[in-house]
Write a protein that holds these residues in place. Structure first.
Motif, PDB file in Angstrom:
ATOM      1  N   GLU A  46       0.808  -1.228   0.000  1.00 30.67           N
ATOM      2  CA  GLU A  46       0.000   0.000   0.000  1.00 30.67           C
ATOM      3  C   GLU A  46       0.837   1.272   0.000  1.00 30.67           C
ATOM      4  O   GLU A  46       0.347   2.317  -0.420  1.00 30.67           O
ATOM      5  N   THR A  47       2.098   1.197   0.422  1.00 35.44           N
ATOM      6  CA  THR A  47       2.911   2.410   0.501  1.00 35.44           C
ATOM      7  C   THR A  47       3.921   2.565  -0.631  1.00 35.44           C
ATOM      8  O   THR A  47       4.419   3.666  -0.843  1.00 35.44           O
ATOM      9  N   GLN A  48       4.201   1.490  -1.347  1.00 36.69           N
ATOM     10  CA  GLN A  48       5.180   1.554  -2.439  1.00 36.69           C
ATOM     11  C   GLN A  48       4.458   1.605  -3.782  1.00 36.69           C
ATOM     12  O   GLN A  48       3.407   0.996  -3.946  1.00 36.69           O
ATOM     13  N   GLU A  75      -8.864 -12.653  -2.080  1.00 37.26           N
ATOM     14  CA  GLU A  75      -9.838 -12.068  -1.149  1.00 37.26           C
ATOM     15  C   GLU A  75      -9.154 -11.282  -0.031  1.00 37.26           C
ATOM     16  O   GLU A  75      -9.639 -10.226   0.372  1.00 37.26           O
ATOM     17  N   TYR A  76      -8.031 -11.785   0.452  1.00 34.79           N
ATOM     18  CA  TYR A  76      -7.286 -11.085   1.509  1.00 34.79           C
ATOM     19  C   TYR A  76      -6.837  -9.710   1.011  1.00 34.79           C
ATOM     20  O   TYR A  76      -6.999  -8.706   1.713  1.00 34.79           O
ATOM     21  N   ALA A  82     -10.218  -2.669   0.880  1.00 31.31           N
ATOM     22  CA  ALA A  82     -11.470  -2.076   1.365  1.00 31.31           C
ATOM     23  C   ALA A  82     -11.311  -1.424   2.732  1.00 31.31           C
ATOM     24  O   ALA A  82     -12.119  -0.578   3.107  1.00 31.31           O
ATOM     25  N   ASN A  83     -10.247  -1.791   3.456  1.00 33.17           N
ATOM     26  CA  ASN A  83     -10.090  -1.313   4.831  1.00 33.17           C
ATOM     27  C   ASN A  83      -9.034  -0.236   5.013  1.00 33.17           C
ATOM     28  O   ASN A  83      -8.727   0.123   6.143  1.00 33.17           O
ATOM     29  N   ALA A  90      -5.575   1.862  -1.518  1.00 33.24           N
ATOM     30  CA  ALA A  90      -6.607   0.928  -1.961  1.00 33.24           C
ATOM     31  C   ALA A  90      -6.369   0.508  -3.407  1.00 33.24           C
ATOM     32  O   ALA A  90      -6.508  -0.667  -3.755  1.00 33.24           O
ATOM     33  N   GLU A  91      -5.967   1.459  -4.247  1.00 31.21           N
ATOM     34  CA  GLU A  91      -5.693   1.146  -5.648  1.00 31.21           C
ATOM     35  C   GLU A  91      -4.501   0.193  -5.768  1.00 31.21           C
ATOM     36  O   GLU A  91      -4.531  -0.754  -6.549  1.00 31.21           O
TER      37      GLU A  91
END
Length: 106
Positions: A46-48, A75-76, A82-83, A90-91
């Motif tokens: 999510e950060t890179q 799914e994970y 989503a969270n 999220a993208e």
């Protein structure tokens, strides 16, 4: 290439397969840790930037952790997407989920 991959005169004379977990020890260590390492891997994804070496290695490691149930891995990653609070995070997580989904369709 690694020195041990080189044959005579410094030339690679036969192909040697080196996996991501072999070339990048952190990925291998996180894979061996297994599911407890997933929050750290999600944070990297999510950060890179999508496509960066760190993100690609983290995604690959998630795929390995879910190797026995790859659809659970998809799914994970979708649930993680989503969270999160950031649209960009999220993208990135959604991109990783799609990459895993495409990998499963091969």
């Amino acid at each position: 290439t690694f020195e041990w991959e080189k044959g005579r005169n410094g030339i690679i004379d036969e192909p040697h397969f080196t996996s991501t977990t072999g070339r990048y020890p952190a990925a291998g260590a996180l894979f061996r840790i297994g599911t407890p390492s997933l929050p750290a891997l999600i944070k990297v994804i999510e950060t890179q930037e999508t496509g960066s070496l760190a993100s690609e290695n983290a995604t690959y490691t998630v795929i390995l952790i879910f190797r026995d149930a790859p659809s659970e891995g998809v799914e994970y990653l979708k649930e993680a997407a989503a969270n999160v609070r950031s649209d960009q995070a999220a993208e990135r997580l959604s991109d990783a989920a799609e990459k895993l989904k495409r990998f499963l369709q091969q």
